[in-house]
Enzyme design. Sequence first.
Site, PDB file in Angstrom:
ATOM      1  N   LYS A  69       0.843  -1.197   0.000  1.00 22.61           N
ATOM      2  CA  LYS A  69       0.000   0.000   0.000  1.00 22.61           C
ATOM      3  C   LYS A  69       0.880   1.249   0.000  1.00 22.61           C
ATOM      4  CE  LYS A  69      -4.030   1.976   2.397  1.00 22.61           C
ATOM      5  NZ  LYS A  69      -4.845   1.918   3.629  1.00 22.61           N
ATOM      6  N   SER A  95      -9.852   2.460   2.639  1.00 22.19           N
ATOM      7  CA  SER A  95      -8.950   3.129   1.737  1.00 22.19           C
ATOM      8  C   SER A  95      -8.060   2.187   0.937  1.00 22.19           C
ATOM      9  CB  SER A  95      -8.053   4.084   2.517  1.00 22.19           C
ATOM     10  OG  SER A  95      -7.204   3.366   3.394  1.00 22.19           O
ATOM     11  N   SER A 120     -10.035   0.062   6.788  1.00 17.54           N
ATOM     12  CA  SER A 120      -9.411   0.171   5.457  1.00 17.54           C
ATOM     13  C   SER A 120      -8.766  -1.105   4.944  1.00 17.54           C
ATOM     14  CB  SER A 120      -8.371   1.284   5.455  1.00 17.54           C
ATOM     15  OG  SER A 120      -8.998   2.536   5.455  1.00 17.54           O
TER      16      SER A 120
END
Lengths: 502, 98
Positions: free
Chosen positions: A80, A155, A179
């Site tokens: 990420k 997210s 997330s």
Amino acid sequence: MSELLHRTAAELAAGIAAGEHSSEEVTRAHLDRIEAVDEVVHAFLHVDGERALEAARAVDAKVAAGEPVGPLAGVPLGLKDVLTMRGAPTTCGSRMLRDWHPPYDATVTRRLLEAGLVVLGKTNMDEFAMGSSTENSAYGPTRNPWDTSRIPGGSGGGSAAALAAFEAPLTIGTDTGGSIRQPAAVTGTVGVKPTYGGTSRYGLVALASSLDQPGPCARTVLDAALLHQVIAGHDPLDSTSIDAPVPDVVTAARSGDVAGMRIGVVRELGGEGYAPGVEQRFTEAVELLSGLGAEVVEVSCPSFDAALGAYYLIMPSEASSNLARFDAMRFGLRVGDDGTRSAEEVMNLTREAGFGAEVKRRIIIGTYALSSGYYDAYYGSAQKVRTLIKRDFDAAFERCDVLVSPTTPSTPWPLGERVDDPLAMYKADLCTLPSNLAGNAAASFPAGLAPEDGLPVGVQVMAPPMADDRLYRVGAALERALTEQWGGPLLNRIPQLQEVSA
Amino acid sequence: MALTTDDVARLAKLARIELSEAELEHLAPQLDVILESVASVQQVAGPDIEPTSHALPLTNVFREDEVRPSLPREDVLAGAPAAEEERFRVPRILGEEA
């Protein structure tokens, strides 16, 4: 599509260690897949094929030389874009950090590299991890591989979509309010938020420091456990890191024995506002666990009803403080520095140009909640709610080994539907954020497809702090039973993505 | 409560974000809805409830005060918007009258 892409990380690693296939072949297959489908999916913000192949060849050389390699050595992974890695940009999905190259590796990154994992690139995310749809990325949204007109969650939508699109067998996410778990739920994948302090936050660009936690994302429970094992454990560089042995998540994932386990269904996380298919698949999952010998009870956690309000005060407060570091002086964007403007004017212009709408909303809410005259009423009250939520968890965990709920109230919605309706967007986190506020471990596992729209549903499992192994025990039991019922993994039923030939 | 565009402008100034009139108009009602929906937290806990700032108990972490290598200066400055003479170059920080 190469047959290697459908293998689990555990199988790929075993094959690499045994010399059945090379890490280079495996890595190349995934890079080709990214090339073929990522123009549509947009799970990655940055891919460095040369670097990945070089890392893969280094693992292959070790194997050829008979040197011992770790249990995931040579397996490709997506990181990420909120975790730093030298030699690649870290943008956090923001214009503020376009092309910014960090000067050091996050602890999670360092552990991955030391364990021989092959980083393919950085995955897309909502700007500074603020969002539940990945539409807040300054570089364009990620699309859900189950239906590319829909959101992949957020997210960490990039990390989840990369798994579902077979672009990577493993990815890393971070979870502040859901997330990791909500994207896992809406893409039919596995995502685990470890106990707060179980994984290091060093080198993780902070959203809300008391809530953020990196964790593993994978297509199978065992793969997630193997990745958890690699990244978890005490780190002196993170003062909130827990100095205790990592729970034995791998053994738990291999066992999947839930006989005699006490499982609590949280009454407050269901009912009105939940899609019928979500409720149906969740109920079936609970019945399945009961059939496997678990004892199912209903528990009430009344303070969870106030979690959303508390979270959307605490998180923006911490975010407004953390994002003060983007001041146009030491890193990232600088706008309007023409010799006539003061540092403060440059700062104001840079933050206007560098931050997107949701980041501005949250910074301003946080500034409000922390401002004098409102601090006690907002931030102070929210912290008290946090105490009540912890107490509800403590009481529930006295009666139960784990708690369960749907991961998120709905299946993935169409892109664009909630972008200008922040409250509707925030409700996607309803079930996940109590565990961030209380710091306990929680995970999402695939529960099937909702009958009404054929889209993925996730079941959330919550365990007491440092009992992360229980998540994997329950997850493995579900996975085994459901895979048998479905006649194969859920992702076998995902529609084929159109491949673009390179 | 009703958050006005003037309130948002004041908060944006505190947060060091320049916002246009159009943005203020767009944000004010959205922020108002958010604040209204979270305002209920004030009614949940009584005065006897202790606030929790962190999920797990925190203890101070100490280490030996020993000299260790820091990040190379050029690596750090490489990510800066502007650098000069091995330092961060920043716009003027004092007003004309100072």
